[in-house]
Design a protein around this motif. Structure first.
Motif, PDB file in Angstrom:
ATOM      1  N   ASP A   1      -5.655  -5.942   0.922  1.00  0.00           N
ATOM      2  CA  ASP A   1      -6.236  -4.863   0.120  1.00  0.00           C
ATOM      3  C   ASP A   1      -7.767  -4.911   0.170  1.00  0.00           C
ATOM      4  O   ASP A   1      -8.422  -3.875   0.261  1.00  0.00           O
ATOM      5  CB  ASP A   1      -5.757  -4.964  -1.330  1.00  0.00           C
ATOM      6  CG  ASP A   1      -4.244  -4.817  -1.448  1.00  0.00           C
ATOM      7  OD1 ASP A   1      -3.705  -3.829  -0.929  1.00  0.00           O
ATOM      8  OD2 ASP A   1      -3.622  -5.703  -2.046  1.00  0.00           O
ATOM      9  N   ALA A   2      -8.323  -6.110   0.110  1.00  0.00           N
ATOM     10  CA  ALA A   2      -9.782  -6.261   0.194  1.00  0.00           C
ATOM     11  C   ALA A   2     -10.282  -5.792   1.558  1.00  0.00           C
ATOM     12  O   ALA A   2     -11.348  -5.176   1.652  1.00  0.00           O
ATOM     13  CB  ALA A   2     -10.178  -7.716  -0.052  1.00  0.00           C
TER      14      ALA A   2
ATOM     15  N   LEU B   1     -10.534  -2.060   1.487  1.00  0.00           N
ATOM     16  CA  LEU B   1     -11.761  -1.667   0.788  1.00  0.00           C
ATOM     17  C   LEU B   1     -12.984  -1.855   1.689  1.00  0.00           C
ATOM     18  O   LEU B   1     -13.872  -0.999   1.730  1.00  0.00           O
ATOM     19  CB  LEU B   1     -11.936  -2.488  -0.491  1.00  0.00           C
ATOM     20  CG  LEU B   1     -11.050  -2.107  -1.664  1.00  0.00           C
ATOM     21  CD1 LEU B   1     -11.187  -3.129  -2.780  1.00  0.00           C
ATOM     22  CD2 LEU B   1     -11.403  -0.717  -2.173  1.00  0.00           C
ATOM     23  N   ALA B   2     -13.019  -2.962   2.414  1.00  0.00           N
ATOM     24  CA  ALA B   2     -14.140  -3.224   3.328  1.00  0.00           C
ATOM     25  C   ALA B   2     -14.211  -2.156   4.414  1.00  0.00           C
ATOM     26  O   ALA B   2     -15.299  -1.682   4.765  1.00  0.00           O
ATOM     27  CB  ALA B   2     -13.996  -4.620   3.947  1.00  0.00           C
ATOM     28  N   SER B   3     -13.059  -1.764   4.926  1.00  0.00           N
ATOM     29  CA  SER B   3     -13.004  -0.726   5.952  1.00  0.00           C
ATOM     30  C   SER B   3     -13.523   0.606   5.403  1.00  0.00           C
ATOM     31  O   SER B   3     -14.293   1.310   6.054  1.00  0.00           O
ATOM     32  CB  SER B   3     -11.567  -0.583   6.458  1.00  0.00           C
ATOM     33  OG  SER B   3     -11.469   0.478   7.377  1.00  0.00           O
ATOM     34  N   LEU B   4     -13.103   0.945   4.189  1.00  0.00           N
ATOM     35  CA  LEU B   4     -13.601   2.166   3.549  1.00  0.00           C
ATOM     36  C   LEU B   4     -15.110   2.101   3.353  1.00  0.00           C
ATOM     37  O   LEU B   4     -15.820   3.095   3.570  1.00  0.00           O
ATOM     38  CB  LEU B   4     -12.913   2.376   2.194  1.00  0.00           C
ATOM     39  CG  LEU B   4     -11.434   2.752   2.226  1.00  0.00           C
ATOM     40  CD1 LEU B   4     -10.851   2.706   0.820  1.00  0.00           C
ATOM     41  CD2 LEU B   4     -11.239   4.129   2.845  1.00  0.00           C
TER      42      LEU B   4
ATOM     43  N   ASP C   1     -10.689 -16.320   0.565  1.00  0.00           N
ATOM     44  CA  ASP C   1     -11.849 -16.260   1.456  1.00  0.00           C
ATOM     45  C   ASP C   1     -11.749 -15.151   2.502  1.00  0.00           C
ATOM     46  O   ASP C   1     -12.742 -14.497   2.799  1.00  0.00           O
ATOM     47  CB  ASP C   1     -12.058 -17.602   2.154  1.00  0.00           C
ATOM     48  CG  ASP C   1     -12.647 -18.656   1.225  1.00  0.00           C
ATOM     49  OD1 ASP C   1     -13.138 -18.285   0.145  1.00  0.00           O
ATOM     50  OD2 ASP C   1     -12.606 -19.833   1.583  1.00  0.00           O
ATOM     51  N   GLY C   2     -10.564 -14.929   3.050  1.00  0.00           N
ATOM     52  CA  GLY C   2     -10.415 -13.897   4.083  1.00  0.00           C
ATOM     53  C   GLY C   2     -10.821 -12.524   3.580  1.00  0.00           C
ATOM     54  O   GLY C   2     -11.583 -11.799   4.241  1.00  0.00           O
ATOM     55  N   GLY C   3     -10.336 -12.160   2.414  1.00  0.00           N
ATOM     56  CA  GLY C   3     -10.673 -10.861   1.838  1.00  0.00           C
ATOM     57  C   GLY C   3     -12.121 -10.771   1.402  1.00  0.00           C
ATOM     58  O   GLY C   3     -12.785  -9.747   1.591  1.00  0.00           O
TER      59      GLY C   3
END
Length: 125
Positions: A9-10, A13-16, A37-39
């Motif tokens: 999900d994070a 959001l980063a892509s958006l 950490d990945g998100g």
């Protein structure tokens, strides 16, 4: 029950954010989720790129943010012009939940980066 947010999900959001779809956002509250950490690294990369320059508050408290995530956030904070409006960053830390100042977050990121360098030097011997 309420579904909690994950690294995937994070990443969405980063892509958006990278596509400038969150550029007017001033508050991003993601407390008490399963973001690790990945998100956080995905979000930090988007932030470092300047795609959320109006962001004033970033709340990641109650997630699983480790050294790698803190380092990525620290790098985003230090990137010139990336987060000029940010006044509050909330993270969890080893001592429990509390709000960190931006300066404390930068220090944590620097300490984390230093510890990683030391670890690499020791393992190279």
């Amino acid at each position: 029950g309420q579904r909690s947010l994950s690294d995937a999900d994070a990443a969405v959001l980063a892509s958006l954010a990278r596509r400038k779809q969150l550029e007017r956002l001033t508050y991003l509250g993601l407390p008490q989720n399963r973001i690790s950490d990945g998100g956080v690294c995905a979000l930090a990369a988007a932030l470092r790129g300047g795609s959320m320059r109006r962001l004033k508050v970033l709340d990641l408290s109650g997630n699983r943010v480790g050294a790698e995530g803190r380092r990525a956030l620290g790098n985003a904070l230090e990137a010139p012009g990336a987060l000029p409006s940010l006044i509050s960053l909330s993270l969890n830390n080893a001592a429990g939940e509390r709000r960190l100042t931006l300066e404390e977050a930068k220090v944590l990121a620097q300490q984390s980066a230093h510890a990683q360098r030391q670890k690499r030097l020791l393992s190279a011997k």
